[in-house]
Motif scaffolding. Structure first.
Motif, short mmCIF file in Angstrom:
data_model
loop_
_atom_site.label_atom_id
_atom_site.label_comp_id
_atom_site.label_asym_id
_atom_site.label_seq_id
_atom_site.Cartn_x
_atom_site.Cartn_y
_atom_site.Cartn_z
N TRP A 170 -1.01 -8.07 -12.53
CA TRP A 170 -0.50 -7.11 -11.76
C TRP A 170 -1.02 -6.13 -11.61
O TRP A 170 -0.97 -5.50 -10.56
N ALA A 171 -1.73 -5.47 -12.55
CA ALA A 171 -2.31 -4.34 -12.51
C ALA A 171 -3.71 -4.18 -11.35
O ALA A 171 -3.65 -3.37 -10.62
N GLN A 172 -4.38 -5.11 -11.59
CA GLN A 172 -5.51 -5.40 -10.50
C GLN A 172 -4.78 -5.79 -9.27
O GLN A 172 -5.50 -5.30 -8.25
N ALA A 173 -3.88 -6.76 -9.14
CA ALA A 173 -3.44 -6.84 -7.88
C ALA A 173 -2.86 -5.92 -7.18
O ALA A 173 -2.87 -5.72 -5.83
N ALA A 174 -2.18 -4.82 -7.95
CA ALA A 174 -1.55 -3.74 -7.41
C ALA A 174 -2.69 -2.77 -6.67
O ALA A 174 -2.62 -2.26 -5.41
N VAL A 175 -3.78 -2.73 -7.42
CA VAL A 175 -5.00 -1.89 -6.92
C VAL A 175 -5.59 -2.64 -5.57
O VAL A 175 -5.77 -1.93 -4.54
N ILE A 176 -5.82 -3.91 -5.82
CA ILE A 176 -6.45 -4.78 -4.54
C ILE A 176 -5.41 -4.54 -3.31
O ILE A 176 -5.96 -4.36 -2.27
N GLY A 177 -4.23 -4.76 -3.58
CA GLY A 177 -3.10 -4.66 -2.44
C GLY A 177 -2.98 -3.44 -1.85
O GLY A 177 -2.96 -3.22 -0.60
N LEU A 178 -2.97 -2.35 -2.75
CA LEU A 178 -3.01 -0.83 -2.13
C LEU A 178 -4.32 -0.58 -1.15
O LEU A 178 -4.09 0.06 -0.14
N ILE A 179 -5.42 -0.93 -1.84
CA ILE A 179 -6.78 -0.93 -0.95
C ILE A 179 -6.69 -1.55 0.38
O ILE A 179 -7.17 -1.29 1.31
N ALA A 180 -6.20 -2.96 0.30
CA ALA A 180 -6.27 -3.74 1.55
C ALA A 180 -5.16 -3.03 2.54
O ALA A 180 -5.60 -2.93 3.71
N LEU A 181 -3.97 -2.63 1.98
CA LEU A 181 -3.22 -2.03 2.96
C LEU A 181 -3.54 -0.41 3.60
O LEU A 181 -3.31 -0.46 4.76
N ALA A 182 -4.03 0.20 2.66
CA ALA A 182 -4.78 1.47 3.09
C ALA A 182 -6.00 1.14 4.10
O ALA A 182 -5.78 1.93 5.27
N THR A 183 -6.78 0.11 3.94
CA THR A 183 -7.60 -0.16 4.99
C THR A 183 -7.10 -0.68 6.28
O THR A 183 -7.47 -0.15 7.39
#
Length: 298
Positions: free
Chosen positions: A135-148
């Motif tokens: 969940w911690a890693q997915a949150a970081v990946i998701g936020l990066i993708a959405l920010a992009t």
């Protein structure tokens, strides 16, 4: 039979190709106007999958490269589909993005540990997905993708919308010395270029009418029309700054689109500049009359 058949195939071939091209073009246009976030969401997820393949996220660095690629493409493809469905269901206007994305980061990542195990099983491997770490890693990946997605969309769309508005004002000023009322009213509300009209790819100055069709809006311009998954009430709020009005429960018409009017019994119809006719309901008849549209003759 061979000769006639060959002639038939030769005649049908180009037409079939043209039909296929039209269908493909229609599909691309539909996805671009009816799926919020497309194609930036899929590009971002593909980039995230590439990054995870290279870095070996979730402990996949020891896997053979073919299986690592298959695992990440399957996992990220499924998650891109989930996000796309979420956006399509709940994003109707620009201010919805932050709320929907924030909820999605929590809800869509909850089943991720199980999805990792399922994806691994499909490609023939085993991964011990620890929920907290995942969940911690997915949150970081998701936020990066959405920010992009958000940054790319702003960089790509905002300058184009601004240039379109500036050119429209310049053309109108050069032609008659005075910008049209719609362009003047539109100047303070740049957000109009980020909502319904942006998704329909229709410039405000080219807008003729907006029609409600169930959960969609049909946006009519001077050259074409586009069907967009959008609430009619939200559309009315966005285009309120333009010069136009509602003429019945499910139709808004721009002032510049009205070419005339005709009466049949007690019913009035507006004649638009593209040749179409729009009925006027009794509820909105006083406003239409006040604007002088009923007195316009061809």
């Amino acid at each position: 039979m061979a000769a006639p058949l060959s002639r038939l195939l030769r005649r049908a071939g180009p037409r079939d190709k043209r039909d296929f091209a039209k269908c493909a073009a229609s599909f691309v246009k539909w996805t671009g106007t009816s799926l919020p976030g497309f194609p930036l969401l899929w590009i971002a997820c593909t980039c995230a999958a590439g990054l995870m393949i290279v870095t070996g996220g979730f402990g996949t660095s020891t896997l053979p490269l073919p299986k690592r690629i298959s695992f990440w493409l399957l996992l990220m493809g499924w998650n891109a589909l989930k996000w796309q469905m979420l956006f399509a269901l709940f994003v109707r206007k620009p201010r919805d993005w932050l709320r929907v994305a924030s909820v999605g980061v929590i809800l869509l990542n909850l089943p991720l540990p199980a999805e990792i195990r399922w994806s691994a099983a499909v490609v023939g491997i085993t991964i011990a997905a620890v929920p907290g770490v995942v969940w911690a890693q997915a949150a970081v990946i998701g936020l990066i993708a959405l920010a992009t997605c958000f940054v790319t969309a702003r960089v790509l769309q905002t300058p184009a919308a601004r240039n379109s508005q500036d050119k429209a004002v310049a053309r109108s000023a050069g032609a008659g010395g005075v910008a049209p009322a719609a362009a003047i009213a539109r100047a303070p509300g740049a957000d109009i270029a980020a909502g319904l009209l942006a998704r329909a790819r229709v410039a405000p100055e080219a807008l003729l009418a907006v029609q409600a069709q169930d959960h969609y809006c049909r946006v009519y311009s001077r050259k074409s029309s586009a069907l967009v998954h959008y609430k009619f009430g939200d559309a009315l709020q966005e285009i309120a700054m333009l010069d136009g009005t509602r003429v019945h429960r499910g139709m808004w018409v721009a002032a510049g689109a009205v070419a005339g009017a005709e009466r049949k019994g007690r019913r009035w119809r507006l004649l638009l500049c593209d040749g179409s006719q729009v009925p006027v309901s009794v509820t909105y008849l006083p406003e239409v009359r006040r604007r002088g549209w009923l007195a316009i003759s061809d």
